[in-house]
Design a protein around this motif. Structure first.
Motif, PDB file in Angstrom:
ATOM      1  N   ASP A 107       0.720  -1.177  -0.103  1.00 13.63           N
ATOM      2  CA  ASP A 107       0.095   0.217  -0.007  1.00 13.63           C
ATOM      3  C   ASP A 107       0.991   1.251  -0.145  1.00 13.63           C
ATOM      4  O   ASP A 107       0.429   2.331  -0.682  1.00 13.63           O
ATOM      5  N   ARG A 146      -5.123   7.629  -6.289  1.00 12.29           N
ATOM      6  CA  ARG A 146      -5.895   6.869  -7.272  1.00 12.29           C
ATOM      7  C   ARG A 146      -6.680   7.726  -8.248  1.00 12.29           C
ATOM      8  O   ARG A 146      -7.469   7.419  -9.067  1.00 12.29           O
ATOM      9  N   ASP A 189      -2.410  -0.567  -5.789  1.00  9.36           N
ATOM     10  CA  ASP A 189      -1.769  -2.098  -5.792  1.00  9.36           C
ATOM     11  C   ASP A 189      -3.035  -3.028  -6.097  1.00  9.36           C
ATOM     12  O   ASP A 189      -4.204  -2.838  -5.603  1.00  9.36           O
ATOM     13  N   SER A 225      -4.676  -5.677  -4.860  1.00  9.11           N
ATOM     14  CA  SER A 225      -4.927  -6.504  -3.824  1.00  9.11           C
ATOM     15  C   SER A 225      -6.263  -7.395  -4.094  1.00  9.11           C
ATOM     16  O   SER A 225      -6.369  -8.494  -3.507  1.00  9.11           O
TER      17      SER A 225
HETATM   18 MG    MG Z   1      -4.042  -0.998  -1.644  1.00  3.24          MG
END
Ligand code: MG
Length: 335
Positions: free
Chosen positions: A76, A149, A219, A221
């Motif tokens: 993260d 993001r 990322d 995940s």
């Molecule tokens: Mg993340």
């Protein structure tokens, strides 16, 4: 805690964890740790792993579990373009857990901390009904280099590091009702299991992507489709992904028929790969691909483009487009 006192546990942990590190003025043992944050922005993140939800005690080694619980937090920080520095580890331990299990868990945490040049500076322990592992990581990023993001713009390319689907393949292999000894023992099988048990966070890659002008980053995940959805929503854009360009882990491709899975489906929806998904201006792509290859030996693949408007599309081999379903790994539904 179980058959040992908290004091005994803390003293064992202090011998496992190396507290001398840059920026740490005071580590374990006092009321709180003291660190020198320097002049960077701090990146803070935490993650909670719950027995029975995120892992099963019977099928997970404590060493791998410790490693993974730190690595997912590091991922993260990497997804912000940051560098991880310090961790706090808190643990809920049922009576049935032995000290050796806890010590192994911390050995895994220590190994991950060493791999990412971090220091575990504190935490807490308590009795609980099931095993709870809460890891918080503090990292740093230079002002202006943090990637969120929300910055993707129409026309940017969508890129992803490494290859996808291996972790989900490893989970399928590990939890198959009948153990396939040949598949588990094959080099592809071992790669899949390792991808799930000990994911690698892409710290250097994240920093390089940030420096080369990544406009948004996350990322992977929850699975490519779900995480791309998060990125698009925060950036208020859409995206199209060329299915044939999605990099599928070779070990997954090799064992897909043995496992009875569609490798593309796991690559799009499997999750837990901890690769980085980013958006880059088209001009920045060739150099960034080269830098990631030269510096880290990591592939960076152009898998599609950011579009204006909402929604995600999958581009088929014949050029036709269909909605990309954001079906991924459900943190709340999985047992
Ligand atoms: Mg993340």
């Amino acid at each position: 805690v179980a058959g040992f006192t908290e004091e005994e546990l803390v003293s064992a942990l202090r011998t496992i964890l190396n507290e001398d590190a840059v920026g740490v003025r005071l580590g374990l043992g006092d009321d709180a740790a003291l660190v020198d944050p320097g002049s960077h922005l701090m990146v803070l993140t935490s993650d909670l792993l719950v027995e029975g939800v995120h892992f099963q005690r019977e099928t997970t080694s404590p060493h791998d579990l410790g490693y993974k619980s730190l690595a997912v937090n590091v991922s993260d920080v990497a997804a912000m373009g940051g560098s991880p520095r310090y961790a706090l580890v808190s643990l809920g331990i049922p009576q049935s857990v032995e000290m050796a299990w806890v010590v192994e868990l911390y050995a895994g945490l220590r190994d991950a901390a060493s791999e990412y040049a971090m220091t575990i500076v504190g935490g807490d322990t308590s009795r609980s009904d099931s095993i709870l592992i809460s890891v918080a990581v503090a990292g740093e990023v230079a002002e202006g280099l943090a990637v969120t993001r929300s910055g993707a713009r129409p026309g940017d390319r969508v890129v992803v590091t490494g290859a996808l689907g291996a972790a989900a393949g490893g989970l399928r292999l590990a939890s198959a009702p009948k153990i396939d000894v040949a598949a588990v023992a094959s080099s592809s099988g071992r790669e899949l299991l390792a991808a799930h048990a000990r994911p690698q966070a892409r710290v250097g890659e994240g920093q390089t992507l940030a420096r080369e002008g990544a406009t948004a980053m996350i990322d992977v995940s929850d699975g490519l489709a779900v995480d791309l959805g998060h990125l698009c929503r925060e950036s208020k854009v859409g995206a199209s992904i060329v299915l044939a360009d999605v990099p599928i882990a070779p070990s997954l491709a090799e064992l897909a028929s043995t496992l009875g899975v569609d490798p593309l489906e796991l690559a799009l929806g499997g999750g837990e790969d901890y690769e980085l998904l980013a958006t880059l201006p088209p001009m920045a792509v060739p150099l960034t691909v080269q830098l990631l290859k030269d510096r880290f030996g990591t592939a960076l693949t152009d898998i599609g483009e950011v579009r204006s408007g909402e929604g995600m599309l999958a581009v088929e081999d014949d050029g036709s487009e269909r909605p990309l379903e954001a079906e991924g790994w459900d943190h709340f539904g999985r047992t």
